[in-house]
Design an enzyme around this catalytic site. Sequence first.
Site, PDB file in Angstrom:
ATOM      1  N   ASN A  85       1.829  -2.310  -5.304  1.00  0.00           N
ATOM      2  CA  ASN A  85       0.548  -2.979  -5.497  1.00  0.00           C
ATOM      3  C   ASN A  85      -0.583  -2.226  -4.797  1.00  0.00           C
ATOM      4  OD1 ASN A  85      -1.617  -4.689  -5.727  1.00  0.00           O
ATOM      5  ND2 ASN A  85      -0.607  -6.485  -4.882  1.00  0.00           N
ATOM      6  N   ASP A  86      -0.641  -2.318  -3.479  1.00  0.00           N
ATOM      7  CA  ASP A  86      -1.750  -1.703  -2.729  1.00  0.00           C
ATOM      8  C   ASP A  86      -1.942  -0.220  -3.059  1.00  0.00           C
ATOM      9  OD1 ASP A  86      -2.351  -4.055  -1.453  1.00  0.00           O
ATOM     10  OD2 ASP A  86      -1.130  -3.628   0.312  1.00  0.00           O
ATOM     11  N   VAL A  87      -0.839   0.490  -3.296  1.00  0.00           N
ATOM     12  CA  VAL A  87      -0.948   1.939  -3.500  1.00  0.00           C
ATOM     13  C   VAL A  87      -1.560   2.302  -4.850  1.00  0.00           C
ATOM     14  CG1 VAL A  87       0.976   2.477  -1.962  1.00  0.00           C
ATOM     15  CG2 VAL A  87       1.410   2.153  -4.408  1.00  0.00           C
ATOM     16  N   THR A  88      -1.871   1.269  -5.677  1.00  0.00           N
ATOM     17  CA  THR A  88      -2.522   1.536  -6.963  1.00  0.00           C
ATOM     18  C   THR A  88      -3.916   0.942  -7.004  1.00  0.00           C
ATOM     19  OG1 THR A  88      -1.757  -0.538  -7.947  1.00  0.00           O
ATOM     20  CG2 THR A  88      -0.283   1.356  -8.132  1.00  0.00           C
ATOM     21  N   ALA A 138      -1.675  -5.538   2.351  1.00  0.00           N
ATOM     22  CA  ALA A 138      -2.983  -5.451   2.989  1.00  0.00           C
ATOM     23  C   ALA A 138      -3.767  -6.754   2.839  1.00  0.00           C
ATOM     24  CB  ALA A 138      -3.776  -4.290   2.404  1.00  0.00           C
TER      25      ALA A 138
END
Lengths: 104, 464
Positions: B392-395, B433
């Site tokens: 999730n966060d890494v995209t 995050a």
Amino acid sequence: MEVDPFIFRLSIFVLSIFVGYYVVWSVTPSLHTPLMSVTNAISSVIIVGAIIAASGLTSGAGFEFSNILGFFAIVLAAINIFGGFLVTQRMLQMYKKKKKSKNN
Amino acid sequence: MSTSLAAILYLISGILFILALRGLSSPETSRRGNFFGILGMITAIVVTFLSINILFNGLIYILIALALGGSLGSIIAYRIPMTAMPQLVAGFHSLVGLAAVFVALSAFYSPQFFGLGTPHNIKIASLIEMSLGASIGAITFTGSIIAFLKLQGLMSGTPIIFKGQHFINLLIGVGIVGVIFYLINNQNNNIFWLLIIASLLIGVLLIIPIGGADMPVVISMLNSYSGWAAAGIGFTLENTALIITGALVGSSGAILSYIMCKGMNRSFFNVILGGFGGNNLAEHDKKERKPVKSGNAEDAAFLMKNASSVIIVPGYGMAVAQAQHAIREMADNLKKNGVRVTYAIHPVAGRMPGHMNVLLAEANVPYDEVFELENINSDFANTDVAFVIGANDVTNPIAKTDPKSPIYGMPILDVEKSKSVLFVKRSLSPGYAGIDNELFYRDNTLMLFADAKKMTENIVKNLD
């Protein structure tokens, strides 16, 4: 004048940090997990100290506290050595290249 | 065996360890590298056996200890599932730490075994070295246990924070240095134990405020600590193999920590001070929910079958759901339909460096189809479908646009640039995050709400 042997060991230590720095940067990111498990295994070379501790003798005395600590340290380090190298081996066996005949 | 010959052989063992790490520069040479490592270890152990003076009785116990540890380690290595690798590594780190503590204690109680003087009359240099080895070892031990408990799910991954935490840590840290100085003048057993207990305590306090998804940094850091502890013991024993290895492992862990921090665009101190994640959740819930497009396995299968290229983006969710085998099956099926399939790995995907790569390798995904962020990011623009599973966060494109966001500046995988994005997720909940991902609400995004493994298996069924 003689140089303190400590300085020699310190030199080895500092140079090894540099060697480590360059060698580890050359490790491919896809193998970072095996890198952790193998560093785990090799840092257990501390078993050398454990064997000396376990085998130490004070004349006449039976097993001392230090010997017992040594035996436990051998067990701990041996778990890491066998476990670390074997699990690394197991992981590395899985990394395979694409077989040309099979795909596309 | 003469001391000089032993020293040379220890040096050779150290060199073999360097070659072991060097081998990891590519998967082809890695297995030979591991063999060098084993050879180095055998060399060191055999040399030690040949240089010690030993009574027959004692030898038996040493061999028993070796056999006991060796068989335990082997059983663990063969039984452990690949998904449990992060906690296994954390557990192994704790053992190195504890072994360092034991050896240091033994050297303190019986310095004559190691040629370091007599009890309570140890050479000052050796005393400082063994104190450092013991202290760092103790921190590694308890720190790794906390990391293990968090990774194994026996302890919540949410940060444990209390008032004055950093001040207490600082106080104990200064106390440890003070105790070491005090030891120099007063080689008292109780003082040495105090040193160890204070170090054990700070090991716990250092790791509890660090959240679950920051574990890649924590594991790398503890890896580094275990190396420095070994080096401390190496100086005490005046053993080259241990000094070289300690330096190698110490710098290896430090570099991995650096890579992980860079992958999140956060400073090492920001991670170590902890408390990241989970804070913005309340704020998020107040926001109005925008409509999302959600689909099912059939839609996803149709979309991918008709694509010419698909990039799979796995994250921690894939590991949790153990979806890697299903994903490989899906990829095989797509390839049969003439679709080009590759994988994109973010540096901090998962719970330890290289976590995703190992899982994909386990599922027989060829490693030359798996790419790191910098090598694949430009491909998203020419890709039909990005299949994001458990990440999730890494995209999240907010990392590029909103300077106020906690992940601002973090390098992300540009899945937004592909023609369509499929997100396999259980719900719309934000990632670690604690921030919303605007990609969920875009027109070219299709949300697939389900367990990662079940959804992938359903897609495979629909591809046939």
